[in-house]
Design a protein around this motif. Structure first.
Motif, PDB file in Angstrom:
ATOM      1  N   ARG A  38       2.237  -4.563  -9.412  1.00  0.00           N
ATOM      2  CA  ARG A  38       3.208  -5.056 -10.381  1.00  0.00           C
ATOM      3  C   ARG A  38       3.408  -4.032 -11.489  1.00  0.00           C
ATOM      4  NH1 ARG A  38      -0.273 -10.005 -13.206  1.00  0.00           N
ATOM      5  NH2 ARG A  38      -1.753  -8.677 -14.365  1.00  0.00           N
ATOM      6  N   GLN A  39       4.595  -4.107 -12.092  1.00  0.00           N
ATOM      7  CA  GLN A  39       4.915  -3.201 -13.197  1.00  0.00           C
ATOM      8  C   GLN A  39       5.565  -4.012 -14.297  1.00  0.00           C
ATOM      9  OE1 GLN A  39       7.095   0.292 -12.060  1.00  0.00           O
ATOM     10  NE2 GLN A  39       6.605   1.317 -13.978  1.00  0.00           N
ATOM     11  N   GLY A  40       4.821  -4.175 -15.388  1.00  0.00           N
ATOM     12  CA  GLY A  40       5.342  -4.891 -16.537  1.00  0.00           C
ATOM     13  C   GLY A  40       6.194  -4.000 -17.408  1.00  0.00           C
ATOM     14  N   PRO A  41       6.909  -4.568 -18.357  1.00  0.00           N
ATOM     15  CA  PRO A  41       7.777  -3.779 -19.241  1.00  0.00           C
ATOM     16  C   PRO A  41       6.990  -2.714 -19.995  1.00  0.00           C
ATOM     17  CG  PRO A  41       8.162  -6.139 -19.533  1.00  0.00           C
ATOM     18  CD  PRO A  41       6.953  -6.004 -18.660  1.00  0.00           C
ATOM     19  N   ARG A  45       2.721   0.985 -13.051  1.00  0.00           N
ATOM     20  CA  ARG A  45       2.554   0.085 -11.911  1.00  0.00           C
ATOM     21  C   ARG A  45       1.054  -0.072 -11.636  1.00  0.00           C
ATOM     22  NH1 ARG A  45       6.507   0.741  -6.829  1.00  0.00           N
ATOM     23  NH2 ARG A  45       7.871   0.973  -8.659  1.00  0.00           N
ATOM     24  N   GLU A  46       0.611  -1.310 -11.497  1.00  0.00           N
ATOM     25  CA  GLU A  46      -0.809  -1.568 -11.345  1.00  0.00           C
ATOM     26  C   GLU A  46      -1.101  -2.423 -10.122  1.00  0.00           C
ATOM     27  OE1 GLU A  46      -2.309  -3.728 -14.723  1.00  0.00           O
ATOM     28  OE2 GLU A  46      -1.138  -5.513 -14.273  1.00  0.00           O
ATOM     29  N   PHE A  47      -2.287  -2.222  -9.593  1.00  0.00           N
ATOM     30  CA  PHE A  47      -2.756  -2.964  -8.438  1.00  0.00           C
ATOM     31  C   PHE A  47      -2.974  -4.422  -8.790  1.00  0.00           C
ATOM     32  CE2 PHE A  47      -5.146  -3.904  -4.696  1.00  0.00           C
ATOM     33  CZ  PHE A  47      -6.250  -4.636  -5.099  1.00  0.00           C
ATOM     34  N   VAL A  48      -2.610  -5.306  -7.857  1.00  0.00           N
ATOM     35  CA  VAL A  48      -2.833  -6.738  -8.027  1.00  0.00           C
ATOM     36  C   VAL A  48      -3.812  -7.260  -6.977  1.00  0.00           C
ATOM     37  CG1 VAL A  48      -1.773  -9.023  -7.993  1.00  0.00           C
ATOM     38  CG2 VAL A  48      -0.564  -7.100  -9.064  1.00  0.00           C
ATOM     39  N   ALA A  49      -3.491  -7.023  -5.705  1.00  0.00           N
ATOM     40  CA  ALA A  49      -4.326  -7.553  -4.625  1.00  0.00           C
ATOM     41  C   ALA A  49      -4.029  -6.791  -3.340  1.00  0.00           C
ATOM     42  CB  ALA A  49      -4.080  -9.042  -4.418  1.00  0.00           C
ATOM     43  N   VAL A  50      -4.998  -6.834  -2.423  1.00  0.00           N
ATOM     44  CA  VAL A  50      -4.835  -6.179  -1.127  1.00  0.00           C
ATOM     45  C   VAL A  50      -5.431  -7.059  -0.044  1.00  0.00           C
ATOM     46  CG1 VAL A  50      -6.988  -4.876  -1.319  1.00  0.00           C
ATOM     47  CG2 VAL A  50      -5.152  -4.015   0.146  1.00  0.00           C
ATOM     48  N   ILE A  51      -4.859  -6.960   1.154  1.00  0.00           N
ATOM     49  CA  ILE A  51      -5.390  -7.673   2.308  1.00  0.00           C
ATOM     50  C   ILE A  51      -5.390  -6.719   3.490  1.00  0.00           C
ATOM     51  CG2 ILE A  51      -3.116  -8.662   2.895  1.00  0.00           C
ATOM     52  CD1 ILE A  51      -4.716 -11.207   3.817  1.00  0.00           C
ATOM     53  N   THR A  52      -6.516  -6.670   4.181  1.00  0.00           N
ATOM     54  CA  THR A  52      -6.628  -5.770   5.313  1.00  0.00           C
ATOM     55  C   THR A  52      -6.064  -6.414   6.575  1.00  0.00           C
ATOM     56  OG1 THR A  52      -8.790  -6.552   6.054  1.00  0.00           O
ATOM     57  CG2 THR A  52      -8.756  -4.906   4.276  1.00  0.00           C
ATOM     58  N   TRP A  53      -6.064  -5.636   7.640  1.00  0.00           N
ATOM     59  CA  TRP A  53      -5.564  -6.171   8.912  1.00  0.00           C
ATOM     60  C   TRP A  53      -6.445  -7.302   9.403  1.00  0.00           C
ATOM     61  CZ3 TRP A  53      -9.168  -5.830  12.721  1.00  0.00           C
ATOM     62  CH2 TRP A  53     -10.166  -4.850  12.558  1.00  0.00           C
ATOM     63  N   SER A  54      -7.702  -7.325   8.969  1.00  0.00           N
ATOM     64  CA  SER A  54      -8.627  -8.387   9.368  1.00  0.00           C
ATOM     65  C   SER A  54      -8.711  -9.497   8.323  1.00  0.00           C
ATOM     66  CB  SER A  54     -10.021  -7.814   9.617  1.00  0.00           C
ATOM     67  OG  SER A  54     -10.534  -7.236   8.433  1.00  0.00           O
ATOM     68  N   SER A  55      -7.797  -9.452   7.338  1.00  0.00           N
ATOM     69  CA  SER A  55      -7.678 -10.472   6.291  1.00  0.00           C
ATOM     70  C   SER A  55      -8.806 -10.477   5.275  1.00  0.00           C
ATOM     71  CB  SER A  55      -7.489 -11.869   6.891  1.00  0.00           C
ATOM     72  OG  SER A  55      -6.239 -11.953   7.544  1.00  0.00           O
ATOM     73  N   SER A  56      -9.527  -9.364   5.153  1.00  0.00           N
ATOM     74  CA  SER A  56     -10.393  -9.203   3.992  1.00  0.00           C
ATOM     75  C   SER A  56      -9.506  -8.960   2.780  1.00  0.00           C
ATOM     76  CB  SER A  56     -11.341  -8.028   4.192  1.00  0.00           C
ATOM     77  OG  SER A  56     -12.217  -8.276   5.259  1.00  0.00           O
TER      78      SER A  56
END
Length: 122
Positions: A38-41, A45-56
């Motif tokens: 996300r990028q606020g005013p 741009r900052e990281f929020v969340a990630v999900i791997t192919w195995s749903s970690s």
């Protein structure tokens, strides 16, 4: 190659909820590491969340316990359920994808959507 399209943004009052979607086209969606940034005013741009192919999953400390990332490989779609929203969550939210790996740096992701605006009023 994959194309990403975000949807689900909007205006919500503090304490409310939204669910963002990221629809992917192209092959091998299930093999991709997928993330939300996300990028606020006036902010980077900052990281929020990630999900791997195995749903970690992994989350930024600022959203842990309030946001949930998920994916449905049968629909080639990733989601971000956002609860207990705060005015500080106001930003353009981007989904990102890459095959090679994952992390919190935006430089790790090759493919990006166009973004969807989330505005949280106080």
């Amino acid at each position: 190659q994959v194309q990403l399209v975000e949807s689900g943004g909007g205006l919500v009052q503090a304490g409310g909820s939204l669910r963002l979607s990221c629809a992917a086209s192209g092959r091998a969606f299930s093999s991709y590491y997928m993330a939300w940034f996300r990028q606020g005013p006036g902010k980077e741009r900052e990281f929020v969340a990630v999900i791997t192919w195995s749903s970690s999953t992994a989350y930024a400390d600022s959203v842990k316990g309030r946001f949930t990332i998920s994916r449905d490989n049968t629909k080639n779609t990733m989601y971000l359920q956002m609860n207990s929203l705060k005015p500080d969550d106001t930003a353009v939210y981007y989904c990102a994808a890459d095959l090679r790996g994952y992390g919190i740096s935006r430089t790790l992701y090759k493919y990006w959507g166009q973004g969807t605006q989330v505005t949280v009023s106080s």
